[in-house]
Design a protein around this motif. Structure first.
Motif, PDB file in Angstrom:
ATOM      1  N   LYS A 190      45.981 -48.333   4.537  1.00 51.98           N
ATOM      2  CA  LYS A 190      46.501 -49.523   4.018  1.00 51.98           C
ATOM      3  C   LYS A 190      46.856 -50.076   5.549  1.00 51.98           C
ATOM      4  CE  LYS A 190      47.733 -49.702  -0.582  1.00 51.98           C
ATOM      5  NZ  LYS A 190      47.703 -51.117  -1.187  1.00 51.98           N
ATOM      6  N   VAL A 191      46.440 -51.482   5.731  1.00 48.72           N
ATOM      7  CA  VAL A 191      46.942 -52.125   6.790  1.00 48.72           C
ATOM      8  C   VAL A 191      47.691 -53.485   6.520  1.00 48.72           C
ATOM      9  CG1 VAL A 191      46.235 -53.324   9.136  1.00 48.72           C
ATOM     10  CG2 VAL A 191      44.963 -51.175   8.430  1.00 48.72           C
ATOM     11  N   ARG A 192      48.590 -53.861   6.961  1.00 49.96           N
ATOM     12  CA  ARG A 192      49.456 -55.106   6.724  1.00 49.96           C
ATOM     13  C   ARG A 192      49.533 -55.833   8.110  1.00 49.96           C
ATOM     14  NH1 ARG A 192      54.556 -56.427   7.307  1.00 49.96           N
ATOM     15  NH2 ARG A 192      55.024 -54.574   7.762  1.00 49.96           N
ATOM     16  N   PRO A 193      48.852 -56.931   8.235  1.00 47.68           N
ATOM     17  CA  PRO A 193      48.992 -57.717   9.386  1.00 47.68           C
ATOM     18  C   PRO A 193      50.458 -58.516   9.703  1.00 47.68           C
ATOM     19  CG  PRO A 193      47.794 -58.925   7.646  1.00 47.68           C
ATOM     20  CD  PRO A 193      48.167 -57.668   6.970  1.00 47.68           C
ATOM     21  N   LEU A 194      50.865 -58.431  10.894  1.00 51.16           N
ATOM     22  CA  LEU A 194      52.041 -58.721  11.104  1.00 51.16           C
ATOM     23  C   LEU A 194      52.165 -60.581  11.182  1.00 51.16           C
ATOM     24  CD1 LEU A 194      53.224 -56.312  13.832  1.00 51.16           C
ATOM     25  CD2 LEU A 194      53.574 -56.202  11.373  1.00 51.16           C
ATOM     26  N   HIS A 195      53.384 -61.008  11.011  1.00 52.78           N
ATOM     27  CA  HIS A 195      53.814 -62.433  11.313  1.00 52.78           C
ATOM     28  C   HIS A 195      52.771 -63.411  10.452  1.00 52.78           C
ATOM     29  CE1 HIS A 195      56.652 -60.856  13.886  1.00 52.78           C
ATOM     30  NE2 HIS A 195      55.677 -60.233  14.662  1.00 52.78           N
ATOM     31  N   ASP A 196      51.946 -64.236  11.157  1.00 54.19           N
ATOM     32  CA  ASP A 196      51.373 -65.072  10.934  1.00 54.19           C
ATOM     33  C   ASP A 196      49.664 -64.889  10.638  1.00 54.19           C
ATOM     34  OD1 ASP A 196      51.086 -65.421  13.460  1.00 54.19           O
ATOM     35  OD2 ASP A 196      50.661 -67.884  13.248  1.00 54.19           O
ATOM     36  N   ARG A 197      49.423 -63.358  10.826  1.00 55.53           N
ATOM     37  CA  ARG A 197      47.944 -62.936  10.760  1.00 55.53           C
ATOM     38  C   ARG A 197      47.549 -62.807   9.554  1.00 55.53           C
ATOM     39  NH1 ARG A 197      50.100 -61.661  15.622  1.00 55.53           N
ATOM     40  NH2 ARG A 197      49.055 -62.134  17.571  1.00 55.53           N
TER      41      ARG A 197
END
Length: 103
Positions: free
Chosen positions: A2-9
């Motif tokens: 699982k990957v969660r992009p940071l900020h506004d990505r």
């Protein structure tokens, strides 16, 4: 994984356009132009503004979007190819795309 992009990505998976034929000639994958449409797989929580408040993203997981030809960075996760980009690189959201896929 699982990957969660940071900020506004956001993380996008390109849509397959199928096999292209021009005048009966099958174009190989290496010569095909990559589609500029994709499905948002994951989105960050938003960008902080000058006041320190978080501004949420307008796109969400599951949206079908249009993006520029040279937008984002191509990445590979678990053998699959994805694109990670900032939300401001998104040109538009295709409304009703999910309804067409279900039919």
């Amino acid at each position: 994984m699982k990957v969660r992009p940071l900020h506004d990505r956001i993380i996008i998976q390109r849509l397959d356009e199928g096999e292209q034929k021009v005048g009966g000639i099958i174009i190989p994958d290496s010569a095909k132009e990559k589609p500029q449409q994709g499905t948002v797989i994951a989105a960050g929580h938003g960008k902080s503004n000058d006041d320190g408040k978080r501004v949420p993203l307008e796109v969400k997981a599951g949206d079908t979007i249009l993006f520029g030809k040279y937008s984002g960075q191509e990445i590979k996760l678990d053998g699959e190819e994805y694109i990670i980009m900032r939300e401001d690189e998104v040109l538009g959201v295709i409304e009703g795309a999910a309804a067409k896929k279900k039919k």
